[in-house]
Each structure stands twice: as structure tokens, then as C-alpha cells.
Design a protein around this motif. Structure first.
Motif, PDB file in Angstrom:
ATOM      1  N   GLY A 182      44.653  31.560  38.472  1.00  0.00           N
ATOM      2  CA  GLY A 182      46.006  31.049  38.293  1.00  0.00           C
ATOM      3  C   GLY A 182      46.783  30.881  39.572  1.00  0.00           C
ATOM      4  N   GLY A 183      46.118  30.552  40.671  1.00  0.00           N
ATOM      5  CA  GLY A 183      46.834  30.328  41.926  1.00  0.00           C
ATOM      6  C   GLY A 183      47.545  31.590  42.383  1.00  0.00           C
ATOM      7  N   THR A 184      48.862  31.530  42.490  1.00  0.00           N
ATOM      8  CA  THR A 184      49.603  32.686  42.982  1.00  0.00           C
ATOM      9  C   THR A 184      49.662  33.824  41.972  1.00  0.00           C
ATOM     10  OG1 THR A 184      51.642  31.620  42.238  1.00  0.00           O
ATOM     11  CG2 THR A 184      51.043  31.329  44.557  1.00  0.00           C
ATOM     12  N   PHE A 185      49.248  33.586  40.724  1.00  0.00           N
ATOM     13  CA  PHE A 185      49.188  34.680  39.747  1.00  0.00           C
ATOM     14  C   PHE A 185      48.300  35.799  40.264  1.00  0.00           C
ATOM     15  CE2 PHE A 185      46.982  36.817  36.266  1.00  0.00           C
ATOM     16  CZ  PHE A 185      48.032  37.215  35.454  1.00  0.00           C
ATOM     17  N   ALA A 186      47.173  35.399  40.899  1.00  0.00           N
ATOM     18  CA  ALA A 186      46.232  36.392  41.401  1.00  0.00           C
ATOM     19  C   ALA A 186      46.854  37.243  42.516  1.00  0.00           C
ATOM     20  CB  ALA A 186      44.962  35.706  41.913  1.00  0.00           C
ATOM     21  N   LEU A 187      47.842  36.671  43.229  1.00  0.00           N
ATOM     22  CA  LEU A 187      48.496  37.408  44.303  1.00  0.00           C
ATOM     23  C   LEU A 187      49.645  38.259  43.770  1.00  0.00           C
ATOM     24  CD1 LEU A 187      48.658  34.552  46.972  1.00  0.00           C
ATOM     25  CD2 LEU A 187      46.946  36.376  46.784  1.00  0.00           C
ATOM     26  N   LYS A 188      50.411  37.693  42.839  1.00  0.00           N
ATOM     27  CA  LYS A 188      51.584  38.398  42.335  1.00  0.00           C
ATOM     28  C   LYS A 188      51.230  39.467  41.302  1.00  0.00           C
ATOM     29  CE  LYS A 188      54.694  34.476  43.051  1.00  0.00           C
ATOM     30  NZ  LYS A 188      55.530  33.436  42.405  1.00  0.00           N
ATOM     31  N   ASN A 189      50.100  39.285  40.655  1.00  0.00           N
ATOM     32  CA  ASN A 189      49.678  40.217  39.595  1.00  0.00           C
ATOM     33  C   ASN A 189      48.232  40.616  39.848  1.00  0.00           C
ATOM     34  OD1 ASN A 189      52.097  39.800  37.535  1.00  0.00           O
ATOM     35  ND2 ASN A 189      51.439  37.776  38.233  1.00  0.00           N
ATOM     36  N   SER A 190      47.999  41.179  41.009  1.00  0.00           N
ATOM     37  CA  SER A 190      46.620  41.393  41.456  1.00  0.00           C
ATOM     38  C   SER A 190      45.845  42.332  40.535  1.00  0.00           C
ATOM     39  CB  SER A 190      46.612  41.918  42.893  1.00  0.00           C
ATOM     40  OG  SER A 190      47.323  43.148  42.970  1.00  0.00           O
ATOM     41  N   GLU A 191      46.488  43.360  40.025  1.00  0.00           N
ATOM     42  CA  GLU A 191      45.752  44.304  39.181  1.00  0.00           C
ATOM     43  C   GLU A 191      45.330  43.646  37.868  1.00  0.00           C
ATOM     44  OE1 GLU A 191      47.851  47.936  38.647  1.00  0.00           O
ATOM     45  OE2 GLU A 191      47.825  48.458  40.777  1.00  0.00           O
ATOM     46  N   THR A 192      46.260  42.896  37.270  1.00  0.00           N
ATOM     47  CA  THR A 192      45.924  42.185  36.027  1.00  0.00           C
ATOM     48  C   THR A 192      44.849  41.138  36.281  1.00  0.00           C
ATOM     49  OG1 THR A 192      48.174  42.494  35.228  1.00  0.00           O
ATOM     50  CG2 THR A 192      46.861  40.798  34.145  1.00  0.00           C
ATOM     51  N   SER A 193      45.011  40.408  37.383  1.00  0.00           N
ATOM     52  CA  SER A 193      44.036  39.387  37.731  1.00  0.00           C
ATOM     53  C   SER A 193      42.653  39.993  37.940  1.00  0.00           C
ATOM     54  CB  SER A 193      44.480  38.652  39.002  1.00  0.00           C
ATOM     55  OG  SER A 193      43.488  37.767  39.446  1.00  0.00           O
ATOM     56  N   SER A 194      42.613  41.123  38.632  1.00  0.00           N
ATOM     57  CA  SER A 194      41.323  41.773  38.897  1.00  0.00           C
ATOM     58  C   SER A 194      40.644  42.203  37.613  1.00  0.00           C
ATOM     59  CB  SER A 194      41.528  42.986  39.818  1.00  0.00           C
ATOM     60  OG  SER A 194      42.011  42.593  41.077  1.00  0.00           O
ATOM     61  N   ALA A 195      41.450  42.703  36.670  1.00  0.00           N
ATOM     62  CA  ALA A 195      40.872  43.122  35.388  1.00  0.00           C
ATOM     63  C   ALA A 195      40.332  41.926  34.613  1.00  0.00           C
ATOM     64  CB  ALA A 195      41.931  43.849  34.562  1.00  0.00           C
ATOM     65  N   MET A 196      41.068  40.809  34.671  1.00  0.00           N
ATOM     66  CA  MET A 196      40.633  39.618  33.933  1.00  0.00           C
ATOM     67  C   MET A 196      39.340  39.058  34.509  1.00  0.00           C
ATOM     68  SD  MET A 196      44.388  37.863  33.432  1.00  0.00           S
ATOM     69  CE  MET A 196      43.862  36.441  32.476  1.00  0.00           C
ATOM     70  N   VAL A 197      39.258  38.979  35.831  1.00  0.00           N
ATOM     71  CA  VAL A 197      38.045  38.401  36.420  1.00  0.00           C
ATOM     72  C   VAL A 197      36.866  39.361  36.288  1.00  0.00           C
ATOM     73  CG1 VAL A 197      38.288  39.185  38.826  1.00  0.00           C
ATOM     74  CG2 VAL A 197      37.229  36.975  38.317  1.00  0.00           C
ATOM     75  N   ALA A 198      37.145  40.654  36.213  1.00  0.00           N
ATOM     76  CA  ALA A 198      36.052  41.610  35.983  1.00  0.00           C
ATOM     77  C   ALA A 198      35.429  41.357  34.615  1.00  0.00           C
ATOM     78  CB  ALA A 198      36.570  43.038  36.092  1.00  0.00           C
ATOM     79  N   ASP A 199      36.284  41.113  33.613  1.00  0.00           N
ATOM     80  CA  ASP A 199      35.763  40.793  32.280  1.00  0.00           C
ATOM     81  C   ASP A 199      34.960  39.493  32.299  1.00  0.00           C
ATOM     82  OD1 ASP A 199      36.954  43.037  31.260  1.00  0.00           O
ATOM     83  OD2 ASP A 199      38.674  41.984  30.387  1.00  0.00           O
ATOM     84  N   LYS A 200      35.513  38.497  33.009  1.00  0.00           N
ATOM     85  CA  LYS A 200      34.819  37.201  33.076  1.00  0.00           C
ATOM     86  C   LYS A 200      33.463  37.354  33.760  1.00  0.00           C
ATOM     87  CE  LYS A 200      36.104  33.782  31.912  1.00  0.00           C
ATOM     88  NZ  LYS A 200      35.859  33.030  30.645  1.00  0.00           N
ATOM     89  N   ALA A 201      33.435  38.087  34.872  1.00  0.00           N
ATOM     90  CA  ALA A 201      32.172  38.265  35.601  1.00  0.00           C
ATOM     91  C   ALA A 201      31.149  39.005  34.741  1.00  0.00           C
ATOM     92  CB  ALA A 201      32.426  39.018  36.906  1.00  0.00           C
ATOM     93  N   ALA A 202      31.621  40.008  33.989  1.00  0.00           N
ATOM     94  CA  ALA A 202      30.700  40.745  33.113  1.00  0.00           C
ATOM     95  C   ALA A 202      30.119  39.820  32.050  1.00  0.00           C
ATOM     96  CB  ALA A 202      31.435  41.916  32.465  1.00  0.00           C
ATOM     97  N   SER A 203      30.948  38.925  31.519  1.00  0.00           N
ATOM     98  CA  SER A 203      30.440  37.969  30.525  1.00  0.00           C
ATOM     99  C   SER A 203      29.406  37.042  31.142  1.00  0.00           C
ATOM    100  CB  SER A 203      31.604  37.141  29.958  1.00  0.00           C
ATOM    101  OG  SER A 203      32.489  37.947  29.222  1.00  0.00           O
ATOM    102  N   VAL A 204      29.676  36.587  32.352  1.00  0.00           N
ATOM    103  CA  VAL A 204      28.732  35.693  33.030  1.00  0.00           C
ATOM    104  C   VAL A 204      27.401  36.411  33.267  1.00  0.00           C
ATOM    105  CG1 VAL A 204      28.258  34.483  35.200  1.00  0.00           C
ATOM    106  CG2 VAL A 204      30.509  34.279  34.121  1.00  0.00           C
ATOM    107  N   VAL A 205      27.475  37.616  33.777  1.00  0.00           N
ATOM    108  CA  VAL A 205      26.249  38.373  34.052  1.00  0.00           C
ATOM    109  C   VAL A 205      25.484  38.616  32.753  1.00  0.00           C
ATOM    110  CG1 VAL A 205      25.342  40.594  34.848  1.00  0.00           C
ATOM    111  CG2 VAL A 205      27.179  39.452  36.129  1.00  0.00           C
ATOM    112  N   GLY A 206      26.226  38.889  31.678  1.00  0.00           N
ATOM    113  CA  GLY A 206      25.590  39.170  30.395  1.00  0.00           C
ATOM    114  C   GLY A 206      24.795  38.012  29.829  1.00  0.00           C
ATOM    115  N   THR A 207      25.088  36.798  30.261  1.00  0.00           N
ATOM    116  CA  THR A 207      24.342  35.645  29.755  1.00  0.00           C
ATOM    117  C   THR A 207      22.928  35.590  30.323  1.00  0.00           C
ATOM    118  OG1 THR A 207      25.006  34.146  31.552  1.00  0.00           O
ATOM    119  CG2 THR A 207      26.474  34.292  29.631  1.00  0.00           C
ATOM    120  N   GLY A 208      22.727  36.232  31.473  1.00  0.00           N
ATOM    121  CA  GLY A 208      21.424  36.160  32.119  1.00  0.00           C
ATOM    122  C   GLY A 208      21.166  34.838  32.817  1.00  0.00           C
ATOM    123  N   ALA A 209      22.191  33.983  32.887  1.00  0.00           N
ATOM    124  CA  ALA A 209      22.015  32.672  33.521  1.00  0.00           C
ATOM    125  C   ALA A 209      21.889  32.818  35.043  1.00  0.00           C
ATOM    126  CB  ALA A 209      23.199  31.765  33.180  1.00  0.00           C
TER     127      ALA A 209
END
Length: 273
Positions: A182-209
Motif C-alpha cells: 500500500g505504498g506509504t501504508f507500509a511505512l506509516k503502519n509498519s507493524e500491521t504491514s509486516s504482519a500482513m505480508v508475513a501471512d501472504k508469504a506463508a500462503s505463497v510458500v504453502g503452495t509449493g510453487a
């Protein structure tokens, strides 16, 4: 068709191979491609950060640069970014009106009406779903918020991916969930952003792609960083790079980042303006 490429500032500065792939793909499909000089940011960063007045001259530059499409010199403008195309359609006219320039607002909307995200251009304008690509890998697709919710590109990207030779498209769980960039969202809300991308990365890894792809390098950059911190073997690649890959000229990892996309694309095409 004669098509102008809006490289976008993030691709121009960090991921020029996505713009170069867009040029290669369109030329392979038989179109004449131009990469206009003078292009810069669409103004989205300023608007989203609460600086619409400062965005007005940026919008003016964008409209001036891509105005030939409104005069018929070019048939379309395409960007390897749903986010920046959404900005031209939904923000630029409003910015110009708030700045007290209705003429600029009308011009911005004329240019925006002829500006497309890559999958939109291919499927809706060029009428092609099989671009003759070859990418013999397993790939999962992240749809990105702006493309999904503002442009409503729907299944156009996955339709294109399913036609790629050798590609195995793997479903991404909770694909419609934001990656947290979300552009500056990641800077202004870094903790929330980090949690969201951690979930996304886990989903990506879980696909085995082997690869994760999207139509925006901004989101891919965020996801790629999270994957890197996990030490995950999944690589990130833009949709344009997959579609540009062929048996004769297969995708190769970019040698380095940081060169300017317009220069790279121009060097390939020799048609920079």
C-alpha cells in the motif's frame, strides 16, 4: 497498433526488466512500441500521502507526455502496473479539479480512457489470451488490490497464465488478501504491514510453487522481501516477464537492478521518443 509504454517510476527505478519485457512481448505480437521520454510518476504517492496540491504538476506532466494517444498518434498506453493505471483513472482527474483546472481534468480523463493495465490491453483491446509464451515452472498468482478492486481485471491475468506453455498455475489461498504494501501504508503502519505480508508469504510458500507473480512489482517487492527473510526458495517474477518468455528467448533472472527502464526498453527497441 502503435502502443506507448508508461513504465511507472517504481519499475523505472528498481525493476526495469518488467518494462523491457512489456516491450518485447508487444513487439513479438506485432505491435509498434514507443517509450515516451519525459514520463515520470503518476502522482499516486503524493495523493495517497495527503498532498493532492503537489500532485497537480505531476498530473500535468503525465497528461502532456501521453497526450499523443488522445490525438490518435498512438492507439493505446499500457503500464506494467495496475496500481498506476488505477491512479490515472481514479485520481488524476480529481486532482486536476481540486487544483482548479477543469481543462486538465478533462485531458487527464481522455488519456486515462486509453490507458490499460497489461492484461486488460492483451485480452480486451488486442483480443489475445495465448501470447505464445513458454515458462516451464509452477507459478502462483497474487492479484494485487488495485487491479482486483479498482480496475476489476478479474481473471484476465490467470487466463493468460493458463495459456503459457509448460506453466503449472497453482492456486494461492486467500489470494484476494492484501500483501500489506500500500505504498506509504507500509511505512506509516509498519507493524500491521509486516504482519500482513508475513501471512501472504506463508500462503505463497504453502503452495509449493517455484514462482510467485503479479501485475505490480510494488506488491511483488513487498512479498519478495518477506520471502527472502524466510529464506524461502520461491522467486518473484512480473506477469510481463512470464508472458515475454519463449522457448527461443526464455526468462532469465535480471542481472542487476537499478538501471532506468526507459533507457533499457529504448535500447531494446530503438524507438524511444
Amino acid at each position: 497498433m502503435r502502443i506507448a509504454v508508461f513504465t511507472t517510476c517504481l519499475v523505472d527505478g528498481l525493476f526495469p526488466h518488467a518494462a523491457a519485457a512489456t516491450v518485447r512481448l508487444l513487439e513479438r505480437l506485432g505491435h509498434e512500441v514507443v517509450v515516451p521520454s519525459g514520463q515520470a510518476c503518476c502522482g499516486q504517492m503524493h495523493v495517497n500521502s495527503g498532498y493532492p496540491r503537489q500532485a497537480a504538476p505531476i498530473v500535468r506532466n503525465h497528461v502532456r507526455t501521453f497526450w499523443p494517444v488522445a490525438e490518435g498518434e498512438w492507439d493505446a498506453v499500457v503500464a506494467p502496473s495496475g496500481s498506476c493505471v488505477a491512479s490515472t483513472r481514479h485520481q488524476q482527474g480529481r486532482v486536476a479539479r481540486q487544483a482548479g483546472d477543469p481543462g486538465l481534468a478533462r485531458a487527464a480523463e481522455e488519456v486515462a480512457a486509453r490507458t490499460y493495465e497489461l492484461s486488460e490491453l492483451l485480452v480486451d483491446v488486442l483480443g489475445v489470451t495465448d501470447v505464445g509464451a513458454w515458462f516451464p515452472h509452477s507459478v502462483t498468482f497474487h492479484p494485487t488490490c488495485h487491479a482486483l478492486r479498482m480496475l476489476r481485471v478479474g481473471d484476465r491475468p490467470t487466463t493468460l497464465l493458463r495459456a503459457v506453455g509448460g506453466l503449472e498455475l497453482v492456486n494461492l489461498p486467500d489470494a484476494d488478501q492484501c500483501c500489506g504494501f500500500g505504498g506509504t501504508f507500509a511505512l506509516k503502519n509498519s507493524e500491521t504491514s509486516s504482519a500482513m505480508v508475513a501471512d501472504k508469504a506463508a500462503s505463497v510458500v504453502g503452495t509449493g510453487a517455484e514462482f510467485v507473480t503479479a501485475g505490480d512489482w510494488s506488491c511483488l517487492m513487498n512479498i519478495d522481501g518477506a520471502l527472502s527473510r524466510l529464506g524461502a526458495p520461491v522467486r518473484s517474477v512480473h506477469l510481463a516477464e512470464i508472458l515475454a518468455s519463449t522457448r527461443e528467448d526464455p526468462w532469465r533472472p535480471p542481472a542487476r537492478r537499478g538501471t532506468r527502464a526507459a533507457s533499457a526498453a529504448s535500447a531494446r527497441t530503438g524507438r524511444a521518443r
